[in-house]
Design an enzyme around this catalytic site. Structure first.
Site, PDB file in Angstrom:
ATOM      1  N   CYS A  31      75.902  45.575  34.134  1.00 14.76           N
ATOM      2  CA  CYS A  31      75.783  45.300  35.564  1.00 14.76           C
ATOM      3  C   CYS A  31      77.089  45.506  36.298  1.00 14.76           C
ATOM      4  O   CYS A  31      78.129  45.816  35.711  1.00 14.76           O
ATOM      5  CB  CYS A  31      75.281  43.873  35.774  1.00 14.76           C
ATOM      6  SG  CYS A  31      76.404  42.625  35.123  1.00 14.76           S
ATOM      7  N   ILE A 317      78.750  66.002  21.409  1.00 17.39           N
ATOM      8  CA  ILE A 317      78.854  67.004  22.465  1.00 17.39           C
ATOM      9  C   ILE A 317      79.962  67.990  22.112  1.00 17.39           C
ATOM     10  O   ILE A 317      80.985  67.619  21.529  1.00 17.39           O
ATOM     11  CB  ILE A 317      79.130  66.353  23.843  1.00 17.39           C
ATOM     12  CG1 ILE A 317      79.117  67.431  24.940  1.00 17.39           C
ATOM     13  CG2 ILE A 317      80.436  65.568  23.848  1.00 17.39           C
ATOM     14  CD1 ILE A 317      79.071  66.880  26.348  1.00 17.39           C
TER      15      ILE A 317
END
Length: 590
Positions: A31, A317
């Protein structure tokens, strides 16, 4: 975006490479927090600033005024979880109606503390433990008993107190703005404070809240604040006070090598285990280096023990010919993860640089370089998979002296001291990168190498034991897991390769592509004027000037958010990349 992806279902020992379709995203509790105390401006106008961190919690937003203080308020962005009733913040419970809590993070020992002190919970939120601990022990002991990553704002209206606090390494971010007349503004990211209005005629600095500290403020009747104390509650070299309530296996005594290796394994496995606390799907970034490989392998092992109802997804990646992609593929096949490979082109990476700098709030060269790949893989995870809680290997290089420049340390003592320095500065560099690039896409980061007990134990070992050995950095860590077949031996002893280097081939690094692109955008005359234009942390290369210009475009005058550039020590270095150092040797030359 032309990112291509491949999925290798290692658990089924399949060699097929298929294109993934988008899957529904599960929900997390990562959050964004924001609060104002003593605002002179209309709160309805001020709260628009809180929307700049909406990416940290895109599912819900709450803006709440404080009873009796019309110029004080909280803002909270939430990525929803199972506890729909009590998941929103500020958190308030009937037992403590005068306490208001806004926090971002995870408290891994909340159940242990709840049982130890026989607290009566009213929600299923781990953060409720802060309210009970504060009520029982006060702010300093409360902070020191928390085993986790966190940034919190705690308001006590009964005693008119405000408390801010942040975890030991600053894994969860927090910034503050405090004016001379007592207006306080707090936010997870600095971008939520840059346009805040106040009554002061002079500019007011927005600063990192220091990791491992809490700050106490008096709240005046007019809503303004007065700072009373700023104190450190934990340092990385100290055994954490919450260790007393840890349920980890008993450690062996003394510094005999076999005892130390066993203790390292016990504490590391415990660090991964406690971070399995999640209602959402768990995944892991996997570069193929020893750090991320140990995390991924231990994660897969423990997920099977705990009978998770899904395979662990791992993510790598890189360009097609990158050493990281090849190494990660070997690890995934060995541990049996559901492996995803994300390929990118230099053009896609260059295009993302400005957006990455906006999220990072930094112009540090190596941080920006490394963040691009992490940002792109996080984007892929969010859009193409249902993993939301993401494990990563951050912190190991700093803790275990993993950077190759440690080979040049003048003494074991110097190496040990620099290791502690790097750990204390993580919040400006690698931890900042890891948080911002994942949070940009609503993911929740978990970093077991920065576990309080694990780091404190490792730093307590003799300096000579922690130093590089036989020409190998992180020798002790590697040796601790040798002979277990947890990961392939060739990966366990693979030399350090910086993430921003390893995701492209050894023939041409990612930074070379970036520098070539920047060459046409920055001329020699501009570089010559850079020192005068930017006297604080003056850029010395065209790449550095380009990044500084982009930073100043979005955050003018906020250059003090980093105190210096990250650079290797004890060796003549003009670039942070390991591949530019004279002691660097490609893997094939070892």
């Amino acid at each position: 975006m032309l990112l291509s992806s491949h999925c290798c279902h290692s658990a089924l020992q399949s060699s097929c490479r298929v294109t993934l379709s988008a899957a529904p995203v599960r929900r997390s509790k990562m959050c964004g927090i924001w609060a104002l105390f003593g605002s002179d401006e209309c709160l309805a106008i001020q709260c628009t600033n809180a929307m700049k961190i909406a990416h940290r919690g895109p599912d819900a937003f709450r803006f709440e005024n404080v009873n009796g203080f019309t110029n004080c308020c909280f803002g909270f962005h939430r990525l929803a979880i199972v506890d729909q009733l009590h998941g929103m913040q500020p958190l308030r419970v009937k037992k403590f109606p005068y306490l208001w809590l806004c926090y971002n993070g995870e408290i891994y020992n909340h159940e242990l503390l709840k049982e130890q002190f026989e607290f009566d919970y009213q929600t299923r939120m781990d953060g409720e433990i802060l309210l009970h601990l504060y009520d029982r022990f006060g702010i300093e002991k409360m902070s020191s008993l928390l085993d986790g990553v966190f940034a919190f704002i705690l308001l006590d209206t009964a005693n008119r107190k405000i408390f801010l606090g942040r975890d030991t390494y600053g894994v969860r971010p927090m910034f503050k703005l405090l004016t001379d007349d007592g207006f306080l503004a707090v936010c997870s990211e600095a971008k939520g404070l840059t346009q805040i209005t106040h009554s002061m005629s002079e500019p007011v600095k927005i600063m990192h809240f220091p990791p491992g500290h809490f700050e106490e403020f008096n709240l005046k009747l007019n809503g303004k604040v007065e700072s009373v104390q700023l104190e450190r509650f934990h340092c990385c070299t100290e055994e954490p006070k919450h260790a007393e309530y840890d349920d980890a296996e008993q450690l062996g005594k003394g510094f005999a090598l076999e005892t130390v290796k066993s203790n390292i394994r016990i504490l590391f496995e415990n660090a991964v285990r406690k971070r399995l606390m999640a209602h959402r799907r768990i995944g892991c970034l996997l570069s193929g280096g020893v750090d991320s490989s140990l995390v991924a392998a231990t994660l897969v092992k423990l997920s099977k023990e705990q009978e998770l109802q899904y395979p662990i997804q791992t993510f790598a990646i890189g360009a097609e010919d990158s050493p990281d992609i090849a190494a990660a593929r070997k690890v995934a096949a060995h541990i049996g993860s559901e492996h995803h490979e994300v390929n990118f082109t230099p053009e896609e990476a260059i295009k993302a640089v400005e957006e990455v700098i906006v999220h990072l709030e930094s112009y540090d060269i190596t941080t920006v370089r490394a963040s691009v790949g992490m940002y792109l893989v996080s984007k892929y995870i969010r859009e193409k998979t249902d993993s939301v809680v993401i494990f990563s290997g951050e912190g190991s290089d700093e803790l275990t002296q993993g950077y190759i420049y440690f080979h040049k340390a003048p003494s074991p003592k110097a190496g040990a001291e620099d290791s502690v320095r790097l750990l204390k500065e993580l919040y400006m560099f690698d931890v900042l990168r890891a948080d911002r690039t994942t949070a940009a896409h609503g993911l929740e980061l978990r970093v077991p190498f920065l576990d309080h007990r694990f780091t404190a134990y490792y730093l307590s070992l003799p300096e000579e034991m922690r130093a590089p050995k036989d020409g190998v950095e992180k020798h002790l860590l590697r040796e601790a897991f040798s002979g277990l077949d947890l990961i392939p031996d060739e990966i366990l002893w693979r030399r350090k390769e910086a993430f921003s280097d390893g995701m492209t081939s050894t023939k041409k690094s990612w930074y070379s592509f970036l520098q070539e692109n920047i060459e046409s955008k920055i001329n020699d005359s501009q570089l010559q004027k850079a020192k005068k234009l930017f006297p604080y942390n003056p850029p010395t290369t065209k790449e550095g000037l380009f990044m500084r210009q982009l930073f100043e475009k979005h955050y003018p005058g906020c250059y003090e958010w980093i105190t210096h550039y990250w650079m290797p020590r004890w060796i003549k270095a003009t670039d942070p990349s390991a591949r530019t150092l004279s002691i660097y040797k490609p893997e094939k030359d070892q």
